[in-house]
Design a protein around this motif. Structure first.
Motif, PDB file in Angstrom:
ATOM      1  N   VAL A 146       0.842  -1.199   0.000  1.00 16.41           N
ATOM      2  CA  VAL A 146       0.000   0.000   0.000  1.00 16.41           C
ATOM      3  C   VAL A 146       0.875   1.244   0.000  1.00 16.41           C
ATOM      4  O   VAL A 146       0.629   2.208  -0.742  1.00 16.41           O
ATOM      5  CB  VAL A 146      -0.953  -0.006   1.214  1.00 16.41           C
ATOM      6  CG1 VAL A 146      -1.712   1.317   1.320  1.00 16.41           C
ATOM      7  CG2 VAL A 146      -1.927  -1.171   1.119  1.00 16.41           C
ATOM      8  N   LYS A 147       1.924   1.240   0.820  1.00 21.15           N
ATOM      9  CA  LYS A 147       2.836   2.391   0.869  1.00 21.15           C
ATOM     10  C   LYS A 147       3.435   2.667  -0.515  1.00 21.15           C
ATOM     11  O   LYS A 147       3.587   3.821  -0.923  1.00 21.15           O
ATOM     12  CB  LYS A 147       3.965   2.117   1.869  1.00 21.15           C
ATOM     13  CG  LYS A 147       3.517   1.938   3.306  1.00 21.15           C
ATOM     14  CD  LYS A 147       4.725   1.549   4.168  1.00 21.15           C
ATOM     15  CE  LYS A 147       4.315   1.111   5.549  1.00 21.15           C
ATOM     16  NZ  LYS A 147       5.454   0.617   6.348  1.00 21.15           N
ATOM     17  N   LEU A 148       3.781   1.609  -1.227  1.00 20.61           N
ATOM     18  CA  LEU A 148       4.402   1.770  -2.538  1.00 20.61           C
ATOM     19  C   LEU A 148       3.399   2.295  -3.560  1.00 20.61           C
ATOM     20  O   LEU A 148       3.703   3.216  -4.332  1.00 20.61           O
ATOM     21  CB  LEU A 148       4.976   0.429  -3.001  1.00 20.61           C
ATOM     22  CG  LEU A 148       5.654   0.407  -4.371  1.00 20.61           C
ATOM     23  CD1 LEU A 148       6.886   1.307  -4.364  1.00 20.61           C
ATOM     24  CD2 LEU A 148       6.037  -1.018  -4.763  1.00 20.61           C
ATOM     25  N   ARG A 149       2.197   1.747  -3.552  1.00 17.95           N
ATOM     26  CA  ARG A 149       1.229   2.081  -4.604  1.00 17.95           C
ATOM     27  C   ARG A 149       0.550   3.431  -4.406  1.00 17.95           C
ATOM     28  O   ARG A 149      -0.039   3.965  -5.348  1.00 17.95           O
ATOM     29  CB  ARG A 149       0.185   0.958  -4.715  1.00 17.95           C
ATOM     30  CG  ARG A 149       0.800  -0.349  -5.190  1.00 17.95           C
ATOM     31  CD  ARG A 149      -0.203  -1.490  -5.185  1.00 17.95           C
ATOM     32  NE  ARG A 149       0.464  -2.767  -5.404  1.00 17.95           N
ATOM     33  CZ  ARG A 149       0.073  -3.679  -6.287  1.00 17.95           C
ATOM     34  NH1 ARG A 149      -0.997  -3.470  -7.030  1.00 17.95           N
ATOM     35  NH2 ARG A 149       0.735  -4.815  -6.410  1.00 17.95           N
ATOM     36  N   ARG A 150       0.611   3.992  -3.216  1.00 15.60           N
ATOM     37  CA  ARG A 150      -0.003   5.310  -3.010  1.00 15.60           C
ATOM     38  C   ARG A 150       0.921   6.436  -3.476  1.00 15.60           C
ATOM     39  O   ARG A 150       0.486   7.568  -3.646  1.00 15.60           O
ATOM     40  CB  ARG A 150      -0.329   5.509  -1.536  1.00 15.60           C
ATOM     41  CG  ARG A 150       0.910   5.684  -0.660  1.00 15.60           C
ATOM     42  CD  ARG A 150       0.593   5.662   0.808  1.00 15.60           C
ATOM     43  NE  ARG A 150       1.829   5.705   1.602  1.00 15.60           N
ATOM     44  CZ  ARG A 150       1.880   5.546   2.915  1.00 15.60           C
ATOM     45  NH1 ARG A 150       0.765   5.320   3.599  1.00 15.60           N
ATOM     46  NH2 ARG A 150       3.029   5.609   3.572  1.00 15.60           N
ATOM     47  N   GLN A 151       2.190   6.139  -3.665  1.00 17.91           N
ATOM     48  CA  GLN A 151       3.161   7.175  -4.014  1.00 17.91           C
ATOM     49  C   GLN A 151       2.825   7.794  -5.370  1.00 17.91           C
ATOM     50  O   GLN A 151       2.553   7.095  -6.335  1.00 17.91           O
ATOM     51  CB  GLN A 151       4.579   6.599  -4.047  1.00 17.91           C
ATOM     52  CG  GLN A 151       5.101   6.169  -2.691  1.00 17.91           C
ATOM     53  CD  GLN A 151       6.501   5.579  -2.757  1.00 17.91           C
ATOM     54  OE1 GLN A 151       7.182   5.685  -3.773  1.00 17.91           O
ATOM     55  NE2 GLN A 151       6.934   4.967  -1.676  1.00 17.91           N
ATOM     56  N   GLY A 152       2.849   9.115  -5.415  1.00 14.00           N
ATOM     57  CA  GLY A 152       2.598   9.816  -6.663  1.00 14.00           C
ATOM     58  C   GLY A 152       1.145   9.851  -7.067  1.00 14.00           C
ATOM     59  O   GLY A 152       0.823  10.260  -8.191  1.00 14.00           O
ATOM     60  N   ARG A 153       0.252   9.420  -6.182  1.00 10.81           N
ATOM     61  CA  ARG A 153      -1.169   9.362  -6.510  1.00 10.81           C
ATOM     62  C   ARG A 153      -1.996  10.178  -5.522  1.00 10.81           C
ATOM     63  O   ARG A 153      -1.550  10.496  -4.426  1.00 10.81           O
ATOM     64  CB  ARG A 153      -1.662   7.906  -6.519  1.00 10.81           C
ATOM     65  CG  ARG A 153      -0.993   7.050  -7.581  1.00 10.81           C
ATOM     66  CD  ARG A 153      -1.594   5.654  -7.645  1.00 10.81           C
ATOM     67  NE  ARG A 153      -1.134   4.973  -8.857  1.00 10.81           N
ATOM     68  CZ  ARG A 153      -0.101   4.129  -8.908  1.00 10.81           C
ATOM     69  NH1 ARG A 153       0.570   3.853  -7.787  1.00 10.81           N
ATOM     70  NH2 ARG A 153       0.254   3.573 -10.042  1.00 10.81           N
ATOM     71  N   GLY A 154      -3.225  10.494  -5.928  1.00 11.12           N
ATOM     72  CA  GLY A 154      -4.187  11.119  -5.045  1.00 11.12           C
ATOM     73  C   GLY A 154      -5.240  10.121  -4.621  1.00 11.12           C
ATOM     74  O   GLY A 154      -5.216   8.952  -5.024  1.00 11.12           O
ATOM     75  N   PHE A 155      -6.190  10.580  -3.807  1.00 15.38           N
ATOM     76  CA  PHE A 155      -7.257   9.720  -3.309  1.00 15.38           C
ATOM     77  C   PHE A 155      -8.616  10.326  -3.641  1.00 15.38           C
ATOM     78  O   PHE A 155      -8.805  11.553  -3.566  1.00 15.38           O
ATOM     79  CB  PHE A 155      -7.127   9.523  -1.801  1.00 15.38           C
ATOM     80  CG  PHE A 155      -6.079   8.517  -1.412  1.00 15.38           C
ATOM     81  CD1 PHE A 155      -6.429   7.210  -1.089  1.00 15.38           C
ATOM     82  CD2 PHE A 155      -4.736   8.860  -1.382  1.00 15.38           C
ATOM     83  CE1 PHE A 155      -5.473   6.272  -0.744  1.00 15.38           C
ATOM     84  CE2 PHE A 155      -3.765   7.939  -1.038  1.00 15.38           C
ATOM     85  CZ  PHE A 155      -4.131   6.637  -0.713  1.00 15.38           C
ATOM     86  N   LEU A 156      -9.553   9.454  -3.980  1.00 16.47           N
ATOM     87  CA  LEU A 156     -10.940   9.827  -4.230  1.00 16.47           C
ATOM     88  C   LEU A 156     -11.800   9.130  -3.186  1.00 16.47           C
ATOM     89  O   LEU A 156     -11.996   7.917  -3.242  1.00 16.47           O
ATOM     90  CB  LEU A 156     -11.358   9.397  -5.639  1.00 16.47           C
ATOM     91  CG  LEU A 156     -12.846   9.569  -5.991  1.00 16.47           C
ATOM     92  CD1 LEU A 156     -13.264  11.039  -5.935  1.00 16.47           C
ATOM     93  CD2 LEU A 156     -13.128   8.966  -7.376  1.00 16.47           C
ATOM     94  N   PHE A 157     -12.278   9.889  -2.207  1.00 13.95           N
ATOM     95  CA  PHE A 157     -13.068   9.341  -1.106  1.00 13.95           C
ATOM     96  C   PHE A 157     -14.546   9.349  -1.477  1.00 13.95           C
ATOM     97  O   PHE A 157     -15.114  10.402  -1.809  1.00 13.95           O
ATOM     98  CB  PHE A 157     -12.851  10.166   0.158  1.00 13.95           C
ATOM     99  CG  PHE A 157     -11.452  10.085   0.707  1.00 13.95           C
ATOM    100  CD1 PHE A 157     -11.093   9.073   1.595  1.00 13.95           C
ATOM    101  CD2 PHE A 157     -10.488  11.010   0.328  1.00 13.95           C
ATOM    102  CE1 PHE A 157      -9.799   8.989   2.095  1.00 13.95           C
ATOM    103  CE2 PHE A 157      -9.193  10.938   0.828  1.00 13.95           C
ATOM    104  CZ  PHE A 157      -8.848   9.924   1.709  1.00 13.95           C
TER     105      PHE A 157
END
Length: 284
Positions: A210-221
């Motif tokens: 999860v730490k790796l895949r969140r890098q450089g990305r945003g979140f849509l809640f």
């Protein structure tokens, strides 16, 4: 609402949907699903924490101090009965399968690197049934397991697998609070979170994948609330070291002061309008 906390301006749905679609297509947004998504389907399970607290209260006579609070209710049941009793009740409450909705199927078809689903139903897993290369990591309770683990991994067929395998999956479904499927892991009682909250700032309870895949990305809640400190803490730590942009669609709910502060502090843009309308236009 306290005048000392000015309301956040709401972004117009039509003005941000093209950017959100583009970011999703380019794998630059991580969907973060909350309990409210289950409410878009026929509500066969609780679709918010208040309803979950009420469901526990119908099954167990709770002291006044615990009524209406899902975490305190679960803690009372665990303490007065047994952990197995709490798990059995939660499996009963979430036993009815939640059918995947249009949003679940839309997200499954995008083959995104990471999807976070913070509620306990199995609709997102069911939507992934025809996807070949994916797996799931779930948060687990450490109460009584005698193991130094924060989470378990499951392959697409529901079999437990070494967490290291998650690094090779095209899509990772992350259920930080557990889920009814495939085996019924639940974090809910206060005791479930004691150790997690002492170490979450240093990220130990967050899987490396999860730490790796969140890098450089945003979140849509989508379908999320942040009215409780626990929910804000989890969202903040899962977002940590991500880049943005971040968006939230909370429907017609009036935000609390703490939610406004949280969204402002995390740079999350709230989008106006109903969740159902947003989802309908997103998947069209």
């Amino acid at each position: 609402m306290n005048a000392a906390v000015p309301p956040l301006p709401l972004a117009d749905r039509a003005s941000v949907l093209p950017a959100i679609r583009k970011c999703l297509a380019e794998e630059r947004l991580v969907p973060f699903l909350g309990a409210g998504i289950a409410a878009l389907s026929a509500p066969v399970v609780p679709t918010d924490y208040d309803a979950l607290a009420a469901a526990l209260g119908k099954r167990v006579a709770l002291p006044k101090r615990a009524r209406g609070n899902p975490w305190a209710s679960a803690q009372y049941i665990e303490s007065s009965r047994h952990r197995s009793s709490l798990d059995a009740l939660l499996r009963e409450i979430f036993a009815a399968p939640v059918a995947p909705g249009p949003l679940h199927r839309f997200l499954a078809g995008l083959h995104l690197p990471l999807i976070v689903d913070s509620w306990y139903d199995g609709a997102m897993r069911a939507a992934m049934e025809d996807v070949l290369d994916w797996g799931e990591i779930q948060g687990i309770t450490r109460a009584g397991i005698g193991e130094d683990r924060w989470f378990r991994a499951y392959d697409r067929k529901g079999a437990e697998t070494p967490v290291v395998n998650a690094g090779g999956w095209a899509t990772l479904l992350y259920k930080p609070h557990g889920a009814i499927a495939p085996v019924g892991n639940f974090l809910l009682a206060d005791s479930d979170y004691v150790e997690v909250l002492t170490e979450i700032d240093i990220q130990n309870p967050i899987p490396d994948a999860v730490k790796l895949r969140r890098q450089g990305r945003g979140f849509l809640f989508l379908g999320c609330r942040f009215h409780d400190q626990l929910l804000r803490t989890y969202a903040r730590q899962i977002m940590k070291r991500s880049r943005g942009p971040h968006f939230v669609v909370m429907g017609d709910t009036e935000l609390t002061r703490n939610e406004i502060r949280f969204l402002r502090g995390q740079g999350i843009t709230p989008i106006g309008g109903s969740l159902a309308d947003f989802v309908s236009e997103l998947v069209a």
